[in-house]
Design a protein around this motif. Structure first.
Motif, PDB file in Angstrom:
ATOM      1  N   LEU A   1       0.839  -1.200   0.000  1.00 14.57           N
ATOM      2  CA  LEU A   1       0.000   0.000   0.000  1.00 14.57           C
ATOM      3  C   LEU A   1       0.872   1.247   0.000  1.00 14.57           C
ATOM      4  O   LEU A   1       0.599   2.224  -0.717  1.00 14.57           O
ATOM      5  CB  LEU A   1      -0.933   0.005   1.214  1.00 14.57           C
ATOM      6  CG  LEU A   1      -1.796  -1.244   1.431  1.00 14.57           C
ATOM      7  CD1 LEU A   1      -2.823  -0.988   2.530  1.00 14.57           C
ATOM      8  CD2 LEU A   1      -2.481  -1.674   0.145  1.00 14.57           C
ATOM      9  N   ALA A   2       1.934   1.225   0.805  1.00 13.82           N
ATOM     10  CA  ALA A   2       2.856   2.362   0.838  1.00 13.82           C
ATOM     11  C   ALA A   2       3.570   2.526  -0.498  1.00 13.82           C
ATOM     12  O   ALA A   2       3.823   3.657  -0.943  1.00 13.82           O
ATOM     13  CB  ALA A   2       3.872   2.172   1.963  1.00 13.82           C
TER      14      ALA A   2
ATOM     15  N   GLY B   1       5.268  -7.980  -6.601  1.00 17.10           N
ATOM     16  CA  GLY B   1       4.013  -7.293  -6.370  1.00 17.10           C
ATOM     17  C   GLY B   1       4.226  -5.865  -5.912  1.00 17.10           C
ATOM     18  O   GLY B   1       3.518  -4.942  -6.342  1.00 17.10           O
ATOM     19  N   ILE B   2       5.220  -5.644  -5.051  1.00 19.34           N
ATOM     20  CA  ILE B   2       5.518  -4.291  -4.576  1.00 19.34           C
ATOM     21  C   ILE B   2       6.104  -3.441  -5.699  1.00 19.34           C
ATOM     22  O   ILE B   2       5.769  -2.259  -5.845  1.00 19.34           O
ATOM     23  CB  ILE B   2       6.467  -4.359  -3.371  1.00 19.34           C
ATOM     24  CG1 ILE B   2       5.713  -4.943  -2.173  1.00 19.34           C
ATOM     25  CG2 ILE B   2       7.044  -2.986  -3.033  1.00 19.34           C
ATOM     26  CD1 ILE B   2       6.526  -5.082  -0.921  1.00 19.34           C
ATOM     27  N   ALA B   3       6.959  -4.040  -6.515  1.00 23.49           N
ATOM     28  CA  ALA B   3       7.501  -3.307  -7.665  1.00 23.49           C
ATOM     29  C   ALA B   3       6.379  -2.871  -8.605  1.00 23.49           C
ATOM     30  O   ALA B   3       6.361  -1.724  -9.094  1.00 23.49           O
ATOM     31  CB  ALA B   3       8.509  -4.182  -8.405  1.00 23.49           C
ATOM     32  N   LEU B   4       5.442  -3.762  -8.855  1.00 23.80           N
ATOM     33  CA  LEU B   4       4.290  -3.418  -9.699  1.00 23.80           C
ATOM     34  C   LEU B   4       3.424  -2.357  -9.041  1.00 23.80           C
ATOM     35  O   LEU B   4       2.838  -1.512  -9.732  1.00 23.80           O
ATOM     36  CB  LEU B   4       3.460  -4.668  -9.975  1.00 23.80           C
ATOM     37  CG  LEU B   4       4.085  -5.695 -10.919  1.00 23.80           C
ATOM     38  CD1 LEU B   4       3.300  -7.001 -10.877  1.00 23.80           C
ATOM     39  CD2 LEU B   4       4.116  -5.152 -12.350  1.00 23.80           C
TER      40      LEU B   4
ATOM     41  N   GLY C   1       4.620   5.535  -5.432  1.00 20.64           N
ATOM     42  CA  GLY C   1       4.566   5.736  -6.877  1.00 20.64           C
ATOM     43  C   GLY C   1       3.794   6.986  -7.233  1.00 20.64           C
ATOM     44  O   GLY C   1       4.194   7.741  -8.130  1.00 20.64           O
ATOM     45  N   ALA C   2       2.696   7.236  -6.519  1.00 20.82           N
ATOM     46  CA  ALA C   2       1.905   8.444  -6.766  1.00 20.82           C
ATOM     47  C   ALA C   2       2.716   9.699  -6.454  1.00 20.82           C
ATOM     48  O   ALA C   2       2.677  10.686  -7.199  1.00 20.82           O
ATOM     49  CB  ALA C   2       0.624   8.409  -5.931  1.00 20.82           C
ATOM     50  N   ILE C   3       3.482   9.661  -5.354  1.00 15.48           N
ATOM     51  CA  ILE C   3       4.307  10.811  -4.984  1.00 15.48           C
ATOM     52  C   ILE C   3       5.396  11.051  -6.020  1.00 15.48           C
ATOM     53  O   ILE C   3       5.721  12.200  -6.350  1.00 15.48           O
ATOM     54  CB  ILE C   3       4.922  10.584  -3.583  1.00 15.48           C
ATOM     55  CG1 ILE C   3       3.821  10.605  -2.524  1.00 15.48           C
ATOM     56  CG2 ILE C   3       5.976  11.646  -3.268  1.00 15.48           C
ATOM     57  CD1 ILE C   3       4.280  10.180  -1.147  1.00 15.48           C
TER      58      ILE C   3
END
Length: 286
Positions: free
Chosen positions: A30-31, A145-148, A36-38
């Protein structure tokens, strides 16, 4: 038919369903989405929330499926709060929620956003019993999954992929794969007894540790290289330094303590990277 194994009723069922929310393992994906958004700069709260919800649904799916397989199918676990029917219902609910999030992303952003999001669920759903029997996929499933999540979180905001999120995705994939090797080494004796092929079982604990810390070293070296090349903010060097200090302590600990230290060290690593991208105090001084 009951959904919870121990008791019936709304309360016990809700608690059994909620028991599959594991904050230690759910927080990083989630973080990573928010990170990625930031990275993208301006953050649209709605798009960020939908992508985070999709990642939550994917990781929840992984936890339920893993518990279902380990207890109801393989008989490896001693207990599980959900019945087989409860597990199937939980999987249906989380998968439906994920599909709805993808639908929203497809409408609001486009098909590429969906293409970057769907693999997270595929990895989650197939982790057990397919991916967790191979040393490569058992190790890289969660980190991938975290990379994606980083890439998807970036894309839903920017509608493109640049070198920066790609670089961070590769770093997280490599670093967390190293941590996962250490985590799997905790269960070396048991995994070996059931012929589960983790890296520790295939290579032996000592060589597995070398591989794990080698991967983490490669990841931190990449952070330094990207920072020097100004692909990453210069403040990212502090993130590499902080994690290296934690890894140095963990290297002398047993697998259980090392895993705890490294997971929390990854939280610090991510937090410093967020600050680096958002503020970059070192870069402003140079």
């Amino acid at each position: 038919m009951a959904l919870a194994r121990d008791e019936t009723g709304v309360g016990p069922t809700a608690r059994a369903l909620w028991s599959q929310v594991h904050p230690v393992f759910m927080t990083p994906p989630l973080a990573a989405s928010l990170f990625g958004a930031i990275l993208a700069g301006g953050v649209d709260p709605l798009l960020a929330a939908v992508h985070v919800a999709a990642m939550f649904a994917a990781v929840y799916t992984a936890h339920v499926k893993d518990g279902y397989v380990d207890f109801h199918v393989r008989g490896e676990d001693d207990d599980h709060p959900l019945t087989e029917r409860g597990c199937r219902l939980a999987l249906a609910l989380s998968s439906t929620a994920f599909a709805l999030c993808c639908l929203v992303l497809g409408v609001l952003v486009g098909p590429v956003a969906v293409a970057l999001t769907v693999p997270a669920w595929l990895i989650a759903y197939h982790h057990a019993p397919q991916l967790d029997t191979n040393p490569v996929t058992a190790t890289t499933g969660y980190p991938l999954g975290i990379a994606l999540s980083v890439l998807g979180g970036f894309y839903v905001q920017a509608a493109t992929i640049t070198a920066v999120p790609l670089g961070f995705a590769v770093v997280f994939l490599t670093l967390l794969s190293g941590i996962k090797v250490i985590d799997d080494a905790q269960d070396y004796a048991y995994d070996r007894s059931i012929e589960k092929r983790t890296v520790a079982v295939v290579l032996g604990p000592d060589r597995a540790y070398d591989v794990a810390y080698g991967l983490m070293t490669v990841a931190l070296t990449a952070v330094v290289a990207f920072a020097v090349a100004r692909v990453f903010p210069l403040t990212a060097l502090l993130a590499a330094l902080a994690f290296a200090a934690v890894a140095g302590v963990a290297r002398r600990a047993d697998p259980e303590l090392a895993t705890m230290l490294l997971i929390r060290g990854s939280y610090v690593f991510l937090a410093v990277l967020v600050a680096a991208v958002r503020f970059d105090p070192i870069g402003r001084l140079v």
